[in-house]
Design an enzyme around this catalytic site. Sequence first.
Site, PDB file in Angstrom:
ATOM      1  N   ARG A  29      -0.119  -4.201  16.413  1.00 55.07           N
ATOM      2  CA  ARG A  29       0.185  -2.899  16.082  1.00 55.07           C
ATOM      3  C   ARG A  29      -1.353  -1.950  15.869  1.00 55.07           C
ATOM      4  NH1 ARG A  29       1.746  -4.163  10.038  1.00 55.07           N
ATOM      5  NH2 ARG A  29      -0.250  -5.677  10.457  1.00 55.07           N
TER       6      ARG A  29
ATOM      7  N   GLU B  81      -3.687  -5.189  -3.286  1.00 53.14           N
ATOM      8  CA  GLU B  81      -3.941  -6.587  -2.241  1.00 53.14           C
ATOM      9  C   GLU B  81      -5.207  -5.320  -1.309  1.00 53.14           C
ATOM     10  OE1 GLU B  81      -3.351  -9.595  -2.589  1.00 53.14           O
ATOM     11  OE2 GLU B  81      -4.803  -9.420  -0.954  1.00 53.14           O
TER      12      GLU B  81
ATOM     13  N   GLY C  16      -8.392   0.292  14.412  1.00 50.70           N
ATOM     14  CA  GLY C  16      -6.767  -0.922  14.946  1.00 50.70           C
ATOM     15  C   GLY C  16      -6.016  -1.086  13.757  1.00 50.70           C
TER      16      GLY C  16
ATOM     17  N   CYS D 255      -2.844  -1.420   9.345  1.00 46.06           N
ATOM     18  CA  CYS D 255      -3.666  -0.642   7.818  1.00 46.06           C
ATOM     19  C   CYS D 255      -4.206   0.721   7.967  1.00 46.06           C
ATOM     20  CB  CYS D 255      -4.481  -1.555   7.132  1.00 46.06           C
ATOM     21  SG  CYS D 255      -2.951  -3.448   6.743  1.00 46.06           S
TER      22      CYS D 255
ATOM     23  N   GLY E  90     -18.224   0.573  18.304  1.00 49.82           N
ATOM     24  CA  GLY E  90     -17.379   0.116  19.674  1.00 49.82           C
ATOM     25  C   GLY E  90     -16.581   0.901  19.889  1.00 49.82           C
TER      26      GLY E  90
ATOM     27  N   LYS F 136      -8.418  -7.046  16.540  1.00 49.02           N
ATOM     28  CA  LYS F 136      -9.423  -7.655  16.051  1.00 49.02           C
ATOM     29  C   LYS F 136      -9.301  -8.755  16.630  1.00 49.02           C
ATOM     30  CE  LYS F 136      -9.140  -9.207  11.397  1.00 49.02           C
ATOM     31  NZ  LYS F 136      -9.433  -8.559   9.830  1.00 49.02           N
TER      32      LYS F 136
ATOM     33  N   THR G  87       0.912  -1.020  -0.111  1.00 50.88           N
ATOM     34  CA  THR G  87       0.590  -0.324  -0.098  1.00 50.88           C
ATOM     35  C   THR G  87       0.278   0.676  -0.081  1.00 50.88           C
ATOM     36  OG1 THR G  87      -1.798  -1.190   1.015  1.00 50.88           O
ATOM     37  CG2 THR G  87      -1.748   1.464   1.052  1.00 50.88           C
TER      38      THR G  87
HETATM   39  C1  UGA Z   1      -7.828  -3.312   6.301  1.00 54.63           C
HETATM   40  C2  UGA Z   1      -9.065  -4.297   5.303  1.00 54.63           C
HETATM   41  O1  UGA Z   1     -10.453  -4.070   5.584  1.00 54.63           O
HETATM   42  C3  UGA Z   1      -8.743  -4.349   4.010  1.00 54.63           C
HETATM   43  O2  UGA Z   1      -9.392  -4.763   3.116  1.00 54.63           O
HETATM   44  C4  UGA Z   1      -6.965  -3.952   3.530  1.00 54.63           C
HETATM   45  O3  UGA Z   1      -6.791  -5.389   2.274  1.00 54.63           O
HETATM   46  C5  UGA Z   1      -6.111  -3.821   4.532  1.00 54.63           C
HETATM   47  O4  UGA Z   1      -6.553  -3.043   5.784  1.00 54.63           O
HETATM   48  C6  UGA Z   1      -4.803  -3.660   4.783  1.00 54.63           C
HETATM   49  O5  UGA Z   1      -4.809  -2.363   4.103  1.00 54.63           O
HETATM   50  O6  UGA Z   1      -3.702  -4.452   4.214  1.00 54.63           O
HETATM   51  P1  UGA Z   1      -7.457  -5.218   7.677  1.00 54.63           P
HETATM   52  O7  UGA Z   1      -5.732  -4.673   8.775  1.00 54.63           O
HETATM   53  O8  UGA Z   1      -7.015  -6.914   8.277  1.00 54.63           O
HETATM   54  O9  UGA Z   1      -7.624  -5.017   6.688  1.00 54.63           O
HETATM   55  O10 UGA Z   1      -8.079  -5.192   9.424  1.00 54.63           O
HETATM   56  P2  UGA Z   1     -10.219  -5.120   9.589  1.00 54.63           P
HETATM   57  O11 UGA Z   1     -11.227  -6.033   9.189  1.00 54.63           O
HETATM   58  O12 UGA Z   1     -10.553  -3.776   8.455  1.00 54.63           O
HETATM   59  O13 UGA Z   1     -10.530  -3.561  10.692  1.00 54.63           O
HETATM   60  C7  UGA Z   1      -9.762  -3.085  11.053  1.00 54.63           C
HETATM   61  C8  UGA Z   1     -10.386  -2.910  12.186  1.00 54.63           C
HETATM   62  O14 UGA Z   1     -11.454  -2.240  12.580  1.00 54.63           O
HETATM   63  C9  UGA Z   1     -10.345  -3.905  13.225  1.00 54.63           C
HETATM   64  O15 UGA Z   1      -9.752  -3.327  14.398  1.00 54.63           O
HETATM   65  C10 UGA Z   1     -11.735  -4.157  13.985  1.00 54.63           C
HETATM   66  O16 UGA Z   1     -11.984  -4.304  15.098  1.00 54.63           O
HETATM   67  C11 UGA Z   1     -12.573  -2.745  13.595  1.00 54.63           C
HETATM   68  N1  UGA Z   1     -13.869  -3.009  13.158  1.00 54.63           N
HETATM   69  C12 UGA Z   1     -14.216  -3.184  12.186  1.00 54.63           C
HETATM   70  C13 UGA Z   1     -14.552  -2.410  13.727  1.00 54.63           C
HETATM   71  O17 UGA Z   1     -14.556  -1.337  15.379  1.00 54.63           O
HETATM   72  N2  UGA Z   1     -16.103  -2.009  13.696  1.00 54.63           N
HETATM   73  C14 UGA Z   1     -16.560  -2.428  12.359  1.00 54.63           C
HETATM   74  O18 UGA Z   1     -17.371  -2.459  11.683  1.00 54.63           O
HETATM   75  C15 UGA Z   1     -15.652  -3.205  11.650  1.00 54.63           C
END
Ligand code: UGA
Length: 440
Positions: free
Chosen positions: A335, A153, A262, A265, A258, A328, A123
């Site tokens: 991180r 990605e 974090g 990404c 919530g 999560k 990214t």
């Molecule tokens: C995120 C993106 O969702 C991916 O599509 C992307 O490829 C990736 O970053 C990246 O740039 O590599 P990721 O960091 O694995 O993926 O995690 P997410 O599932 O997006 O969750 C991010 C954060 O948001 C977590 O802390 C989660 O707890 C929080 N979250 C998610 C919420 O607080 N509420 C929600 O409804 C969804």
Amino acid sequence: MAKLSVIGTGYLGLTHAACMASLGHDVIAFDIDTDKIASISKGQVPFHEPGLPALLEQAIASGRLTFTTSWQEVADQADVHFICVGTPQSAYSEAADLSQVRGAVQSLAPLLTRPSLVVGKSTVPVGTAQWIADTLAAESPAGLDTHLVWNPEFLREGFAVEDTLHPDRIVLGVSHESDVETLKDVYATPLGEGTPLIVSDYPTAELVKVAANAFLATKISFINAFADLCDVTGANVTTLADAIGYDTRIGRRFLNAGIGFGGGCLPKDIRALQARAGELGVAEQFDFLRAADDINLSRRTKVVEIAKAALGGSLDGKKVAVLGAAFKPDSDDIRDSPALSIAGALHEHGAQVTVHDPEALPGVRTRYPHLATAESVNEAVANADIVLHLTEWQEYRAIDPQALRTLVNNPIIIDGRNVLDLDTWINAGWAITYLGKPGS
Ligand code: UGA
């Protein structure tokens, strides 16, 4: 079919390498970290990612996936090189630190003596791909026969294998149409399943990635802003999200209020985007991302304040059990974890904090040595004055509140993820607080 190299064996690179081998490609994976390559070559995945250990083991056993720490071997063996190195937030600003990308390109370019394709997946701030293309043309012996494709990605940690093998879409930013055919061969299986293919230019492909993450981050902060409005009006943010989510133009996903987002990404990507927008003279248009970031970080202070108020105005000497440390569930990534940020702040307020997490404790012990850790939920909550549920692992939803109550000093819980069942916890005698919906 050309042999592939994957440069960088973090979440993205190792998953990509194992998945490409599972699709039948010959892959050589490179990392500068010799210890990491030594353990990965034995099939050990250095992070928690469901499904990846089995896939890695199969890929190694098939002989299709090999590893190296030699740039020369990468250049000698492969013709398509995927750049999968990290682009963390700079230590000095909110911009992305591109040193790993630059290092990879500058190490590889002088060794590319025959026509080859470099594929960027990291990214990056918009404009980076053109710099890489220019550098490859200038510094590789093959010169203009060294092409670049930008192929962002979109994998999520916890679903990395699924997202790589069955992506929502494949985006290619190209400068030579002929390179599309090479990538169509690489991704023949997902394309054969009907995955949409979007072919564009470099800046569009780079922006697709940051726009997607900026949208997701904004969506979370949007619902969290409404959570605060719900708190002051007595409304229920989960019902609100359910109701607006039925509108397919809005959609229900990423509307879980919530303690916010974090990880490695979303936070750094929205900051890097603001920094880049500033450099390009469109800073003001991206001020909303500053607001999204601020709303997100304010979740953490809010939970500390709620805990303090629940304990009579002081956290000093209070025993606090924190359930969850990963950013999560289904990940051991800590991180920029909201859970650990809150745990750290509680500690600074004088609380005795004990953290439990099914997967992330080794990282917690290394990076947060001042926090106590517990191998089981029961151990973490023993004599606790308050329990904080901060990462929604499935195992926490299965907790029996009745049994847990017998272990704590005070039956008070804050559900920072708004998923624990109100009635079950109240009936077991607990006081439960959510962010944005009525508790007890
Ligand atoms: C995120 C993106 O969702 C991916 O599509 C992307 O490829 C990736 O970053 C990246 O740039 O590599 P990721 O960091 O694995 O993926 O995690 P997410 O599932 O997006 O969750 C991010 C954060 O948001 C977590 O802390 C989660 O707890 C929080 N979250 C998610 C919420 O607080 N509420 C929600 O409804 C969804």
